[in-house]
Motif scaffolding. Structure first.
Motif, PDB file in Angstrom:
ATOM      1  N   GLN A 316       0.827  -1.218   0.000  1.00 35.98           N
ATOM      2  CA  GLN A 316       0.000   0.000   0.000  1.00 35.98           C
ATOM      3  C   GLN A 316       0.852   1.256   0.000  1.00 35.98           C
ATOM      4  OE1 GLN A 316      -3.221  -0.978  -0.365  1.00 35.98           O
ATOM      5  NE2 GLN A 316      -2.254  -2.990  -0.140  1.00 35.98           N
ATOM      6  N   ALA A 317       2.102   1.122   0.465  1.00 34.44           N
ATOM      7  CA  ALA A 317       3.027   2.268   0.504  1.00 34.44           C
ATOM      8  C   ALA A 317       4.000   2.234  -0.667  1.00 34.44           C
ATOM      9  CB  ALA A 317       3.790   2.268   1.823  1.00 34.44           C
ATOM     10  N   GLY A 318       3.740   1.341  -1.626  1.00 32.91           N
ATOM     11  CA  GLY A 318       4.588   1.276  -2.814  1.00 32.91           C
ATOM     12  C   GLY A 318       5.869   0.488  -2.624  1.00 32.91           C
ATOM     13  N   ILE A 319       5.960  -0.272  -1.543  1.00 32.37           N
ATOM     14  CA  ILE A 319       7.151  -1.083  -1.280  1.00 32.37           C
ATOM     15  C   ILE A 319       6.810  -2.546  -1.540  1.00 32.37           C
ATOM     16  CG2 ILE A 319       8.874  -1.782   0.404  1.00 32.37           C
ATOM     17  CD1 ILE A 319       9.072   1.134  -0.371  1.00 32.37           C
ATOM     18  N   GLU A 320       7.543  -3.161  -2.459  1.00 32.52           N
ATOM     19  CA  GLU A 320       7.288  -4.561  -2.799  1.00 32.52           C
ATOM     20  C   GLU A 320       8.189  -5.464  -1.958  1.00 32.52           C
ATOM     21  OE1 GLU A 320       7.334  -7.535  -6.703  1.00 32.52           O
ATOM     22  OE2 GLU A 320       7.497  -5.355  -6.954  1.00 32.52           O
ATOM     23  N   LEU A 321       7.599  -6.101  -0.956  1.00 33.02           N
ATOM     24  CA  LEU A 321       8.341  -7.028  -0.109  1.00 33.02           C
ATOM     25  C   LEU A 321       8.319  -8.424  -0.726  1.00 33.02           C
ATOM     26  CD1 LEU A 321       7.129  -6.117   3.502  1.00 33.02           C
ATOM     27  CD2 LEU A 321       9.251  -5.413   2.380  1.00 33.02           C
ATOM     28  N   PRO A 322       9.363  -9.222  -0.482  1.00 30.37           N
ATOM     29  CA  PRO A 322       9.335 -10.626  -0.912  1.00 30.37           C
ATOM     30  C   PRO A 322       8.242 -11.382  -0.159  1.00 30.37           C
ATOM     31  CG  PRO A 322      11.559  -9.930  -0.297  1.00 30.37           C
ATOM     32  CD  PRO A 322      10.636  -8.870   0.166  1.00 30.37           C
ATOM     33  N   ARG A 323       8.028 -12.627  -0.538  1.00 25.77           N
ATOM     34  CA  ARG A 323       6.919 -13.390   0.030  1.00 25.77           C
ATOM     35  C   ARG A 323       7.217 -13.987   1.397  1.00 25.77           C
ATOM     36  NH1 ARG A 323       3.375 -15.012   2.371  1.00 25.77           N
ATOM     37  NH2 ARG A 323       1.607 -16.303   1.723  1.00 25.77           N
ATOM     38  N   THR A 324       8.454 -14.391   1.660  1.00 19.83           N
ATOM     39  CA  THR A 324       8.727 -15.124   2.895  1.00 19.83           C
ATOM     40  C   THR A 324       9.378 -14.243   3.957  1.00 19.83           C
ATOM     41  OG1 THR A 324      10.976 -15.831   2.300  1.00 19.83           O
ATOM     42  CG2 THR A 324       9.155 -17.173   1.480  1.00 19.83           C
ATOM     43  N   THR A 325       9.245 -14.651   5.208  1.00 19.34           N
ATOM     44  CA  THR A 325       9.885 -13.924   6.313  1.00 19.34           C
ATOM     45  C   THR A 325      11.402 -13.917   6.139  1.00 19.34           C
ATOM     46  OG1 THR A 325       9.876 -15.993   7.591  1.00 19.34           O
ATOM     47  CG2 THR A 325       8.069 -14.460   7.977  1.00 19.34           C
ATOM     48  N   TRP A 326      11.945 -15.016   5.603  1.00 20.51           N
ATOM     49  CA  TRP A 326      13.398 -15.140   5.447  1.00 20.51           C
ATOM     50  C   TRP A 326      13.947 -14.111   4.459  1.00 20.51           C
ATOM     51  CZ3 TRP A 326      11.897 -20.782   4.379  1.00 20.51           C
ATOM     52  CH2 TRP A 326      11.572 -21.411   5.585  1.00 20.51           C
ATOM     53  N   ASP A 327      13.139 -13.727   3.491  1.00 21.08           N
ATOM     54  CA  ASP A 327      13.571 -12.698   2.538  1.00 21.08           C
ATOM     55  C   ASP A 327      13.172 -11.299   3.002  1.00 21.08           C
ATOM     56  OD1 ASP A 327      14.783 -14.449   0.735  1.00 21.08           O
ATOM     57  OD2 ASP A 327      12.885 -14.929  -0.230  1.00 21.08           O
ATOM     58  N   GLN A 328      12.030 -11.181   3.680  1.00 20.24           N
ATOM     59  CA  GLN A 328      11.585  -9.871   4.158  1.00 20.24           C
ATOM     60  C   GLN A 328      12.556  -9.283   5.176  1.00 20.24           C
ATOM     61  OE1 GLN A 328       7.537 -10.017   5.564  1.00 20.24           O
ATOM     62  NE2 GLN A 328       6.692 -10.593   3.555  1.00 20.24           N
ATOM     63  N   VAL A 329      13.169 -10.134   5.988  1.00 17.92           N
ATOM     64  CA  VAL A 329      14.075  -9.651   7.032  1.00 17.92           C
ATOM     65  C   VAL A 329      15.323  -8.998   6.436  1.00 17.92           C
ATOM     66  CG1 VAL A 329      15.468 -11.745   7.336  1.00 17.92           C
ATOM     67  CG2 VAL A 329      14.985 -10.279   9.312  1.00 17.92           C
ATOM     68  N   LYS A 330      15.608  -9.291   5.159  1.00 17.67           N
ATOM     69  CA  LYS A 330      16.789  -8.738   4.494  1.00 17.67           C
ATOM     70  C   LYS A 330      16.518  -7.387   3.834  1.00 17.67           C
ATOM     71  CE  LYS A 330      18.170 -13.458   3.291  1.00 17.67           C
ATOM     72  NZ  LYS A 330      18.351 -14.409   2.157  1.00 17.67           N
ATOM     73  N   VAL A 331      15.251  -6.953   3.814  1.00 15.83           N
ATOM     74  CA  VAL A 331      14.882  -5.715   3.115  1.00 15.83           C
ATOM     75  C   VAL A 331      14.856  -4.553   4.102  1.00 15.83           C
ATOM     76  CG1 VAL A 331      13.106  -4.544   1.772  1.00 15.83           C
ATOM     77  CG2 VAL A 331      13.525  -6.979   1.412  1.00 15.83           C
ATOM     78  N   GLY A 332      15.674  -3.535   3.862  1.00 14.75           N
ATOM     79  CA  GLY A 332      15.647  -2.353   4.720  1.00 14.75           C
ATOM     80  C   GLY A 332      16.783  -2.338   5.733  1.00 14.75           C
ATOM     81  N   THR A 333      16.521  -1.643   6.833  1.00 12.12           N
ATOM     82  CA  THR A 333      17.551  -1.409   7.865  1.00 12.12           C
ATOM     83  C   THR A 333      17.128  -2.039   9.178  1.00 12.12           C
ATOM     84  OG1 THR A 333      18.054   0.720   6.822  1.00 12.12           O
ATOM     85  CG2 THR A 333      18.883   0.361   9.053  1.00 12.12           C
TER      86      THR A 333
END
Length: 391
Positions: A316-333
């Motif tokens: 909704q904020a225009g940020i495309e996160l990966p599907r899994t928690t294991w990949d989401q944890v690597k996105v950002g700071t």
């Protein structure tokens, strides 16, 4: 003739027989008691042990769900790639056939003109390179004809390469689908074990288990309130420091001002303001999903698993996160728990198998586990792994 054997002592024989009979009767009685006795019941686990086992099974099911999500994502990517390659193979095959028809026309023309008949074989060969090497017939063709043969060779090579690539992609797809099936079975098995454990509890045990859960929630809420107070104090200190700095800056500017000062430009939006604007959209979406059921492998709109909810919320904020928690944890700071801001992602357990959206005051919105709905809960309900700011 009279026997010389001494007669046996009847008294001794009688006593011995009585002793044997008594022992036999005692053994029979003991055997009968053993046979009639109820089988020994194994030690029943304590309620705390049941609770831990169920929690562990749900967590393991969450890990298996992330494996399922990963396999599903890879399967979809492999299928899309395969479909694209198959389309490409079809297009290149059409081009090869068009080139082959053109060569057929050249061969037919040479045949009508009385040119060597083996030129026709050359032009229509599936492997012209071998034939050229053997017969060296390229010299018989005009420049335009030679180009037609070379184009045909290039197209044929490209088509074969794409066909091989499509076959490799099909193998990858098959492997991903096997992983998908295995992960699905693993999730279902873990959840089945948890349901079986809970089904064996008596009504009294279920009430006691609910009380243990309430105590756990109360402790998590206490920790959340403690974090909220700490963060509020820090924010207040920052606000006062910013106000003091602003007053000093205003006083300095006023002292240096000319009689007709220029209107100061609007200060650019800070990174904090930009992030807060995105987080507001994320949290608003997550709040609108409260009450929808947890379903493993789901990413909306009617149900979610934990990473499916966070993925859709940040979209909704225009940020495309990966599907899994294991990949989401690597996105950002990565930030500390004390410095968490609304919108941040909070990850849980050593295997990073769960995630929620921080909303402030030590609380998050998340999709907890099967049998529950999307809800607000303390971030201390589970062991925290890390906090990540996606943007």
């Amino acid at each position: 003739m009279a026997s010389h054997r001494k007669p046996r002592n009847s008294r001794i024989r009688t006593s011995h027989a009585v002793g044997i009979t008594s022992a036999a009767l005692t053994s029979v009685a003991l055997l009968a008691q053993t046979a009639n006795a109820a089988p020994a019941e194994p030690d029943k686990p304590s309620l705390e042990e049941v609770q831990k086992k169920v929690d562990d099974l749900y967590r393991e099911a969450g890990t298996a769900t992330q494996k399922y999500n990963l396999a599903k994502e890879r399967s979809e990517q492999a299928r899309d790639k395969l479909n694209g390659l198959q389309d490409e193979v079809a297009k290149r095959t059409d081009k090869v056939n068009d080139a082959r028809r053109e060569l057929g026309q050249i061969a037919a023309a040479q045949y009508r003109n009385g040119t060597a008949s083996d030129t026709a074989v050359l032009l229509l060969s599936d492997n012209p390179d071998d034939y050229f090497a053997q017969r060296q017939l390229m010299g018989r063709l005009s420049g335009q004809q030679q180009k037609a043969v070379e184009d045909f060779q290039t197209l044929q090579t490209q088509a074969n390469e794409k066909r091989d690539e499509a076959n490799d992609s099909l193998v990858q797809l098959t492997e991903s689908e096997d992983d998908l099936k295995t992960s699905k079975q693993d999730v279902q098995r873990k959840l089945g074990e948890a349901r079986q454990l809970l089904s064996k509890l008596t009504e009294e045990e279920k009430r006691r288990l609910a009380e243990l859960e309430r105590q756990r929630e109360a402790e998590a809420k206490r920790k959340a309130e403690e974090l909220a107070r700490k963060q509020a104090a820090e924010e207040e200190a920052k606000r006062k420091a910013a106000e003091e700095a602003a007053r000093e800056e205003a006083a300095q500017e006023e002292a240096a001002q000319e009689e007709t000062p220029e209107q100061p430009a609007e200060p650019p939006a800070s990174e904090d303001d930009a992030y807060a604007a995105k987080a507001e959209k994320v949290i608003a979406f997550a709040q609108s999903q409260i009450g929808k059921p947890y379903v493993w492998g789901a990413a909306g709109p009617d149900s979610y698993d934990c990473s499916g909810l966070t993925q859709k919320a940040w979209a909704q904020a225009g940020i495309e996160l990966p599907r899994t928690t294991w990949d989401q944890v690597k996105v950002g700071t990565t930030v500390s728990v004390d410095n968490a801001k609304p919108g941040d992602l909070v990850f849980f357990y050593d295997d990073i198998s769960h995630v929620g959206i921080y909303i402030g005051n030590g609380e998050m919105i998340h999709a907890p586990k099967p049998g529950t709905n999307v809800r607000v809960e303390s971030i201390y309900y589970m062991p925290i792994h890390s906090v990540v700011r996606p943007a």
